[in-house]
Motif scaffolding. Structure first.
Motif, PDB file in Angstrom:
ATOM      1  N   SER A  62      75.095  12.802 -80.537  1.00  0.00           N
ATOM      2  CA  SER A  62      74.548  12.175 -79.325  1.00  0.00           C
ATOM      3  C   SER A  62      75.511  11.146 -78.743  1.00  0.00           C
ATOM      4  CB  SER A  62      73.191  11.532 -79.617  1.00  0.00           C
ATOM      5  OG  SER A  62      73.302  10.538 -80.610  1.00  0.00           O
ATOM      6  N   PHE A  68      73.949  10.512 -71.922  1.00  0.00           N
ATOM      7  CA  PHE A  68      72.966  11.029 -72.875  1.00  0.00           C
ATOM      8  C   PHE A  68      71.613  10.374 -72.637  1.00  0.00           C
ATOM      9  CE2 PHE A  68      70.844  10.808 -77.058  1.00  0.00           C
ATOM     10  CZ  PHE A  68      70.845  12.152 -77.396  1.00  0.00           C
ATOM     11  N   TRP A  85      67.081  16.373 -75.522  1.00  0.00           N
ATOM     12  CA  TRP A  85      68.224  15.604 -75.050  1.00  0.00           C
ATOM     13  C   TRP A  85      68.863  16.304 -73.870  1.00  0.00           C
ATOM     14  CZ3 TRP A  85      69.236  18.818 -79.284  1.00  0.00           C
ATOM     15  CH2 TRP A  85      70.334  19.663 -79.153  1.00  0.00           C
TER      16      TRP A  85
END
Length: 174
Positions: A62, A68, A85
């Protein structure tokens, strides 16, 4: 000039030969795992691996994605809990499939972008002397193109798993 063209031609032929061998010879089943021993009891390490939110504090993947963002669903520490995500060129979901307190977090990954696919991931905690051995693993099925890129994948997985487990070690040993 002819020598340069011969060299380029040989390189192209070698790349094509490697690609054919990789597609035909490499298994479609992919497994990667890495372990680290953390100088902390497994109950303390579990605090950093027992939920999707805790996992995302040390997850290296991530951190690599620009812009993100994540949306959680469920309490985060029970089977069925998940997160979605999205970031520049990357999108997917991860959901908990299994939890054994102080021992195992099992998840399913669904990749949407840049390539559609699924994988299973496990984080396993076992006592090791006065500390805890953490083994992080991933399993998925390789497409023919991914078979060709397998050596690059192994290098990237080693880098990312080493970074993630190193960050987890720092957090749990505080």
């Amino acid at each position: 000039m002819k020598t340069l063209l011969k060299i380029i031609g040989i390189i192209i032929v070698l790349v094509l030969i490697y690609a054919v061998i990789a597609v035909l010879a490499f298994s479609k089943d992919y497994h990667y795992e890495k372990s680290v021993v953390i100088n902390a009891p497994k109950e303390k390490v579990w605090q950093h691996t027992n939920s999707l939110q805790a996992y995302n504090t040390w997850d290296p993947f991530s951190k690599e994605i620009k812009n993100f963002s994540v949306t959680y669903s469920g309490p985060g520490n029970q089977p069925g809990s998940s997160y979605h995500w999205k970031g520049d060129g990357s999108e997917g979901e991860q959901s908990i499939t299994e939890i054994i307190p102080n021992e195992k977090l099992g998840t399913r990954l669904h990749f949407i972008q840049p390539f559609e696919g699924t994988a299973k991931s496990n984080i396993i905690l076992t006592p090791e002397g006065s500390g805890t051995k953490v083994t992080w693993m991933i399993d998925n099925e390789l497409t023919p193109m991914m078979k060709i890129m397998k050596p690059l994948m192994n290098g990237n997985m080693d880098k990312m798993f080493s970074q993630g487990l190193g960050d987890l070690k720092k957090l749990a040993e505080k």
